[in-house]
Write an enzyme that holds these catalytic residues in place. Structure first.
Site, PDB file in Angstrom:
ATOM      1  N   GLU A 378      16.906  -5.667 -20.272  1.00  0.00           N
ATOM      2  CA  GLU A 378      17.893  -4.779 -20.902  1.00  0.00           C
ATOM      3  C   GLU A 378      18.980  -4.363 -19.918  1.00  0.00           C
ATOM      4  O   GLU A 378      20.169  -4.310 -20.269  1.00  0.00           O
ATOM      5  CB  GLU A 378      17.194  -3.536 -21.474  1.00  0.00           C
ATOM      6  CG  GLU A 378      16.188  -3.823 -22.577  1.00  0.00           C
ATOM      7  CD  GLU A 378      16.832  -4.477 -23.791  1.00  0.00           C
ATOM      8  OE1 GLU A 378      18.029  -4.249 -24.038  1.00  0.00           O
ATOM      9  OE2 GLU A 378      16.130  -5.231 -24.492  1.00  0.00           O
ATOM     10  N   ASP A 464      17.582 -12.701 -19.794  1.00  0.00           N
ATOM     11  CA  ASP A 464      16.269 -13.190 -19.347  1.00  0.00           C
ATOM     12  C   ASP A 464      16.365 -13.731 -17.921  1.00  0.00           C
ATOM     13  O   ASP A 464      15.490 -13.467 -17.076  1.00  0.00           O
ATOM     14  CB  ASP A 464      15.762 -14.292 -20.278  1.00  0.00           C
ATOM     15  CG  ASP A 464      15.217 -13.749 -21.590  1.00  0.00           C
ATOM     16  OD1 ASP A 464      14.967 -12.533 -21.680  1.00  0.00           O
ATOM     17  OD2 ASP A 464      15.049 -14.550 -22.533  1.00  0.00           O
TER      18      ASP A 464
END
Length: 522
Positions: A378, A464
């Site tokens: 995030e 990611d």
């Protein structure tokens, strides 16, 4: 009995059938006109004066809008059927099995290597951490398929109803009828006139549409929440909480939406030829305003936010934020479990006042290191500029939409095609807006939405990678698997369906991408 006598005694008159067929065929000829129009009230007389040569936009508008609506429904319905077929599969997907098996092997090796470094107070976490993921996913595969199948079946039914309602409202002239009723109520109860009090009548109109929309959508929301979500163990809220949320949402829509619409229409009316520039600036300010008040004012109305207690998790999160220079000021835990067992985490704030919120369900479902890896993902969105780029794209979208709206603002033929055909009355600005976004802008919006979906998936892969670069790859992989497991996420989505609908890549794609990055690092 003769043939003539048989026909005469037939309960269905063939001549009436032919008559109705011809009448229907005549009404289906272009241009299509709503049943209710402002000039004709109920009938088709007003459309007879419109010709293809004199008014091509008005001639095609209603039929084209209905055709596009049905075409989108058919296309998305075909994707839904493909996804439904995927949910009916009974064999665990081989690609996911191979990928998760490799993850389990890596986790087992890492656990064996670090087993002597574990502390006693983490024994329970170790057991959860070392439990292979593949058997867990396989044990929940049937439940995941059943949950997905229930959702897609319900979604297909809802989509059919929504399309039917949209087409029916267009053909019946629901919009001009509702506006005329709003004018009537405004005049009767408040002394408003359409010419002098258009904005106030608009608020009446929107209040009525909100009430109607709430009533028509309520059965679907109740079924989704208290049948599907409850059946699969996710729903935790009571009927009282459900209706309390609904009342709060309606009140907020009036308190915030009313002034917003009033100011928007005032700017359009007084902005002159370049009103779209002022509207654009207004939308920018309103977006910033909403981004500011939603997390600190509106969301606490529905959920309780408590500071994350001091401990190893809080310390680790603060260290992670400091490592990437994220100006974290507050950490909260939200009581998401009072409504659902689904889990999530999000960030908000401007400048040097950033905050992170964790769902209490997330803390229960995954271990601390996995929470850190998920937050690393995030925070990657912030560090890589995805948050700002999404905001900028939204503002560009608003600017483009309102510019083209300004170019179509005076297209009376367009509004006339939908029943606003009284030459002695000005078409309300809210109607101009609604019809523009429902007709001319609708195909553009569909294309842009798909492009943004593709862009979102690209950003997810990038975030990611950011977490992988922080050496959190293994924990992020296991954390995603556990979240997917607890939320009964789709394990074998149809590739076309996921490409069109998913803002996040399917689980197996994300896991495979991270494993490839790990190989390159080695």
């Amino acid at each position: 009995m003769s043939a003539a006598e048989s026909i005469s005694k037939c309960p269905v008159d063939p001549q009436n059938i032919v008559k109705h067929f011809l009448s229907f065929n005549e009404k289906m000829e272009l241009p299509w006109t709503p049943r209710y129009t402002q000039t004709a009230g109920a009938g088709y007389e007003a459309a007879e004066e419109m010709s293809k040569e004199d008014s091509p936009l008005g001639y095609w508008a209603l039929a084209a809008t209905i055709f596009f609506t049905v075409a989108v429904y058919s296309f998305e319905g075909n994707l839904d059927h493909r996804q439904k077929s995927s949910y009916q599969k009974t064999d665990f997907p081989k690609e996911l099995q191979t990928t998760v098996s490799a993850i389990d092997a890596e986790r087992a090796a890492a656990a064996s290597q670090n087993s002597t470094d574990k502390k006693e107070d983490k024994e329970d976490d170790d057991k959860k951490e070392h439990k292979p993921l593949l058997p867990q996913l396989q044990s929940k595969f049937k439940n995941s398929q059943a949950y997905g199948l229930d959702k897609i079946n319900f979604g297909m039914f809802s989509s059919t109803y929504d399309t039917f309602e949209s087409v029916l409202f267009l053909l019946l002239g629901f919009l001009p009828l509702l506006w005329d009723k709003s004018v009537e109520y405004g005049s009767q109860y408040f002394g408003y006139t359409e010419q002098d009090n258009e904005i106030k009548i608009t608020l009446i109109f929107l209040a009525i549409t909100t009430v109607i929309g709430t009533i028509t959508s309520l059965p679907f929301e109740l079924y989704s929440t208290f049948q599907i979500e409850k059946k699969h163990g996710f729903n935790k809220q009571t009927l009282g909480l459900f209706f309390s949320d609904k009342v709060k949402s309606i009140i907020l829509s009036f308190v915030i939406g009313g002034p917003f619409v009033a100011l928007l229409l005032k700017i359009i009316k007084s902005g002159g030829e370049y009103f779209f520039v002022y509207v654009w600036a207004f939308m920018f300010c309103f977006s910033v305003f909403m981004m500011t008040i939603v997390p600190v004012v509106i969301m606490p109305i529905f959920n309780k936010y408590e500071p994350l207690q001091d401990g190893s998790l809080k310390t680790s999160i603060c260290k992670l934020a400091e490592q990437i220079k994220y100006p974290l000021t507050k950490l909260f835990v939200m009581d998401g479990s009072k409504r659902s067992s689904h889990s999530n985490a999000f960030m908000f704030g401007f400048g040097n006042n950033k905050r992170i919120v964790l769902f209490d369900t997330l803390i229960e479902q995954v271990e601390e290191d996995e929470i850190l890896a998920i937050l690393g993902h995030e925070l990657g969105h912030w560090k890589l500029g995805h948050t700002l780029s999404n905001f900028a794209i939204t503002q560009i979208y608003f600017g483009a939409a309102f510019y083209f709206f300004s170019q179509c603002y005076s297209s009376d033929d367009l509004y006339s095609a939908f029943g606003f055909d009284d030459p002695n009355r000005s078409v309300p600005d809210i109607i101009r807006l609604m019809l523009f976004f429902q007709t001319i802008w609708a195909p553009v919006d569909k294309v842009l939405s798909f492009i943004l979906t593709v862009f979102s998936r690209h950003n997810e892969f990038a975030a990611d990678k950011f977490s992988v670069d922080l050496n959190m790859s293994q924990k992020l992989q296991s954390g995603l698997c556990k979240i997917h497991l607890e939320n009964l996420g789709a394990m074998c989505p149809d590739p076309w369906y996921s490409t069109y609908h998913y803002s996040h890549p399917p689980l197996v794609e994300r896991l495979s991408a991270m494993m490839e990055l790990d190989k390159k690092k080695k």
